[in-house]
Each structure stands twice: as structure tokens, then as C-alpha cells.
Design a protein around this motif. Structure first.
Motif, PDB file in Angstrom:
ATOM      1  N   THR A 232      -9.938   9.124  -4.902  1.00 10.80           N
ATOM      2  CA  THR A 232     -10.387   7.736  -4.710  1.00 10.80           C
ATOM      3  C   THR A 232      -9.238   6.856  -4.242  1.00 10.80           C
ATOM      4  O   THR A 232      -9.379   6.050  -3.319  1.00 10.80           O
ATOM      5  N   LEU A 233      -8.074   7.026  -4.862  1.00  9.05           N
ATOM      6  CA  LEU A 233      -6.913   6.239  -4.438  1.00  9.05           C
ATOM      7  C   LEU A 233      -6.523   6.575  -3.003  1.00  9.05           C
ATOM      8  O   LEU A 233      -6.145   5.685  -2.221  1.00  9.05           O
TER       9      LEU A 233
ATOM     10  N   ILE B   8      -8.125  14.614 -10.476  1.00  8.68           N
ATOM     11  CA  ILE B   8      -8.344  14.951  -9.061  1.00  8.68           C
ATOM     12  C   ILE B   8      -9.234  13.909  -8.390  1.00  8.68           C
ATOM     13  O   ILE B   8      -8.953  13.447  -7.275  1.00  8.68           O
ATOM     14  N   GLU B   9     -10.286  13.518  -9.096  1.00  9.53           N
ATOM     15  CA  GLU B   9     -11.222  12.552  -8.513  1.00  9.53           C
ATOM     16  C   GLU B   9     -10.571  11.170  -8.357  1.00  9.53           C
ATOM     17  O   GLU B   9     -10.775  10.483  -7.342  1.00  9.53           O
ATOM     18  N   LEU B  10      -9.771  10.767  -9.352  1.00  8.40           N
ATOM     19  CA  LEU B  10      -9.087   9.472  -9.244  1.00  8.40           C
ATOM     20  C   LEU B  10      -8.081   9.486  -8.102  1.00  8.40           C
ATOM     21  O   LEU B  10      -7.972   8.515  -7.337  1.00  8.40           O
ATOM     22  N   ALA B  11      -7.365  10.601  -7.969  1.00  8.01           N
ATOM     23  CA  ALA B  11      -6.391  10.706  -6.877  1.00  8.01           C
ATOM     24  C   ALA B  11      -7.087  10.617  -5.523  1.00  8.01           C
ATOM     25  O   ALA B  11      -6.585   9.976  -4.589  1.00  8.01           O
TER      26      ALA B  11
ATOM     27  N   THR C 278      -8.020   2.972  -1.358  1.00  5.09           N
ATOM     28  CA  THR C 278      -7.066   1.974  -1.847  1.00  5.09           C
ATOM     29  C   THR C 278      -7.176   0.666  -1.065  1.00  5.09           C
ATOM     30  O   THR C 278      -7.004  -0.425  -1.618  1.00  5.09           O
ATOM     31  N   HIS C 279      -7.482   0.764   0.219  1.00  3.63           N
ATOM     32  CA  HIS C 279      -7.575  -0.458   1.049  1.00  3.63           C
ATOM     33  C   HIS C 279      -8.699  -1.374   0.596  1.00  3.63           C
ATOM     34  O   HIS C 279      -8.742  -2.536   0.996  1.00  3.63           O
ATOM     35  N   GLU C 280      -9.618  -0.874  -0.251  1.00  2.01           N
ATOM     36  CA  GLU C 280     -10.726  -1.706  -0.733  1.00  2.01           C
ATOM     37  C   GLU C 280     -10.362  -2.481  -1.997  1.00  2.01           C
ATOM     38  O   GLU C 280     -11.144  -3.297  -2.478  1.00  2.01           O
ATOM     39  N   ILE C 281      -9.216  -2.213  -2.591  1.00  2.00           N
ATOM     40  CA  ILE C 281      -8.808  -2.903  -3.814  1.00  2.00           C
ATOM     41  C   ILE C 281      -8.538  -4.371  -3.497  1.00  2.00           C
ATOM     42  O   ILE C 281      -7.787  -4.679  -2.556  1.00  2.00           O
ATOM     43  N   PRO C 282      -9.143  -5.287  -4.281  1.00  2.00           N
ATOM     44  CA  PRO C 282      -8.903  -6.714  -4.028  1.00  2.00           C
ATOM     45  C   PRO C 282      -7.411  -7.057  -4.097  1.00  2.00           C
ATOM     46  O   PRO C 282      -6.700  -6.562  -4.981  1.00  2.00           O
ATOM     47  N   GLY C 283      -6.942  -7.834  -3.147  1.00  2.00           N
ATOM     48  CA  GLY C 283      -5.553  -8.263  -3.161  1.00  2.00           C
ATOM     49  C   GLY C 283      -4.642  -7.443  -2.282  1.00  2.00           C
ATOM     50  O   GLY C 283      -3.475  -7.805  -2.075  1.00  2.00           O
ATOM     51  N   ILE C 284      -5.112  -6.296  -1.767  1.00  2.00           N
ATOM     52  CA  ILE C 284      -4.262  -5.460  -0.911  1.00  2.00           C
ATOM     53  C   ILE C 284      -3.984  -6.177   0.414  1.00  2.00           C
ATOM     54  O   ILE C 284      -2.868  -6.184   0.924  1.00  2.00           O
ATOM     55  N   ASN C 285      -5.020  -6.765   1.000  1.00  2.00           N
ATOM     56  CA  ASN C 285      -4.882  -7.613   2.197  1.00  2.00           C
ATOM     57  C   ASN C 285      -4.294  -6.887   3.409  1.00  2.00           C
ATOM     58  O   ASN C 285      -3.561  -7.484   4.206  1.00  2.00           O
ATOM     59  N   VAL C 286      -4.518  -5.627   3.524  1.00  2.00           N
ATOM     60  CA  VAL C 286      -4.197  -4.897   4.761  1.00  2.00           C
ATOM     61  C   VAL C 286      -5.377  -3.990   5.067  1.00  2.00           C
ATOM     62  O   VAL C 286      -6.072  -3.522   4.152  1.00  2.00           O
TER      63      VAL C 286
END
Length: 284
Positions: free
Chosen positions: A22-23, A17-20, A27-35
Motif C-alpha cells: 500500500t505504501l 507485506i500488504e502495508l508495504a 503513498t501519493h494519496e496521503i493527505p499533505g504529501i502535495n506531490v
């Protein structure tokens, strides 16, 4: 006592639940997403990626078939069955096993039992016995909910309404006995069986009636005994199951007005583990 000894691991469930969450929110903070955050969620990019992953996990049968292949080969090598073959995708069943006494056992492979796919099966005419094997590879699934949903809500209705005899059910996969799904049947590691890359618990086996229940002529047939269903007996012996862990399932049917009702009872070691009320069989 419950419909199946194991239960969902609450700590793992909380982590999922916690991982979901966070995603969902970072998710926009993940390196490489670039949006940026707005575009990620408004453009459909995030939802599309999630749906793609869901589809990939749902569609692949390869891990399940590898698991079954290893198990059946182990049983054949140990002399518990004579032979086995995969039925191929063209059939409504998955495996045909030749037992040591020459009888033919047919297996239909299913997932977690809580979906409509559980309703889709056909007992082939060449089967001496027909069993369903639930391989639920989702560690976040609730085994108690799924087993009851599968047995009472889905399989009992199909057996009675379509006159499709099912001799038994296996609930067992490689997650059983792991941190994701602890198995109370296991006292220590010595009770596990090593098969290739898997350390396996004894399977959870459910013995169904050998005849289809009928309100007038056969309202409550007694369940099979373990020696009556060859593949279940072979699996029980091969993986050192205890008789006190076997589950007997009975279906009692009756007419009430224009409706056919059934009551499902699961008994383990002489004690009722779970019983439904009489509930109507409703078909579309």
C-alpha cells in the motif's frame, strides 16, 4: 523440532507485506504529501523517506539497551547476580556482569544474527565467560532463519577460524511472547515475568562448547551444561526456564583436502533439533 521453538507469525507477516505494498503504490494519496504520483517516485522522495526510516531504526540502540538495563537490574535486585556495568562504546563488548561467585561474565549485544555484524566480536581477556545476546526488535524477522544463520553460518565459523570461544547465546527480547512472535514455551500468562513495562517469557538459551573445536586435537567438544555458564544459569533460574527447553550446540570439525569443514548440531531435550551437513569454512 526446529532450531528455536517460536516462529514468525504468518498473519503479521502478511499484514506487513500488504502495508508495504500500500505504501509503495498509494503513498501519493496521503493527505499533505502535495506531490503527484510521478514526482513522488521519480524524484527520489519516496525512496529517500524509506531509507531515512530504515537508517533511524537500524541506528538506534536505545530500546535494546533499555531492555537489557531493565533485565539486568531485575536480576541484581533478585540476588541472581552481584552487579553489572555497561562497558561503553569504546569497547568491543557491551556489558560486564559480576556473578555471585565473583566470576566475570561478559555480554556482546547483537541484532537478529543474520547480518555480517554478528561476525564482529572479541572475547576480552578479563572474561571468565563470554556470551552473545541477540535482541531482534524487528517483528517481521524470521527467528528460525536468523538463529540458524547466526549459529551455523556465522558464529561457528568465527569460533573455529579465529579461535574465539563463545560460551553461549541468548535469543530473547520484548517481542517474545507477543502476537508478533508467539512463544510455545508459555502455557499461560502465569509463566511470564513482569519486569517494568515488559511481560517476559523465559529466554531461549544455547549452550556452546567450553573449548574451541580443532580437527586434530579437539574435533567435537561437548557443549557446556547450564551450571557451567553463570550468567545463563542465573537468567534461566530468574525467568523460570525449564531444562527441557535448553539448547545444546556442538560443532564437529574435520579436514577434507585443504579445507576445514564443520558440522553444527542443535539438540534440545535429548533430541536433535537441527543438524547441518559438513560445510567448508570459507574466509575472505
Amino acid at each position: 523440532m526446529t532450531e528455536i521453538p517460536c516462529e514468525q507469525n504468518p498473519a503479521l507477516r502478511q499484514q506487513i507485506i500488504e502495508l508495504a505494498e500500500t505504501l509503495r503504490t498509494r503513498t501519493h494519496e496521503i493527505p499533505g504529501i502535495n506531490v503527484d504520483e510521478h514526482d513522488l517516485y521519480q524524484s527520489g522522495l519516496f525512496r529517500g523517506a524509506i531509507e531515512r526510516l530504515r537508517g533511524q531504526y537500524a541506528a538506534t540502540m536505545a530500546p535494546k539497551r533499555e531492555f537489557v538495563r531493565r533485565v539486568l537490574s531485575f536480576m541484581q535486585d533478585g540476588g541472581f547476580i552481584a552487579d553489572w556495568t555497561s562497558a561503553g562504546e569504546a569497547n568491543r563488548h557491551d556489558y560486564t556482569i559480576t556473578l555471585n561467585n565473583g566470576r566475570t561474565s561478559v555480554i556482546e549485544l547483537k541484532g537478529c544474527l543474520d547480518g555480517n555484524n554478528t561476525n564482529i566480536f572479541t572475547r576480552p581477556p578479563h572474561a571468565s565467560e563470554f556470551v552473545i545476546w541477540s535482541v531482534c526488535s524487528n517483528p517481521g524477522a524470521n527467528p528460525r532463519h536468523n538463529v540458524w544463520s547466526g549459529i551455523h553460518t556465522r558464529l561457528s565459523a568465527e569460533i573455529i577460524d579465529r579461535q574465539q570461544r563463545v560460551d553461549g547465546l541468548i535469543v530473547w527480547d520484548w517481542i517474545c511472547g507477543t502476537l508478533g512472535r508467539p512463544c510455545p514455551k508459555i502455557a499461560d500468562a502465569a509463566d511470564m515475568t513482569e519486569v517494568a513495562q515488559y511481560d517476559l517469557t523465559p529466554p531461549c538459551i544455547y549452550l556452546f562448547p567450553p573449548t574451541v573445536p580443532s580437527p586434530r586435537n579437539n574435533p567435537k567438544p561437548a557443549p557446556n551444561q547450564i551450571q557451567d555458564v553463570g550468567i545463563l544459569d542465573a537468567m534461566h533460574r530468574c525467568f523460570r526456564g525449564l531444562d527441557e527447553h535448553l539448547n545444546e550446540v556442538s560443532f564437529e570439525v574435520r579436514h577434507t583436502g585443504n579445507e576445514t569443514e564443520r558440522q553444527t548440531t542443535i539438540t534440545r531435550n535429548g533430541v536433535v533439533a537441527r543438524q547441518s551437513a559438513f560445510t567448508p569454512i570459507r574466509r575472505e
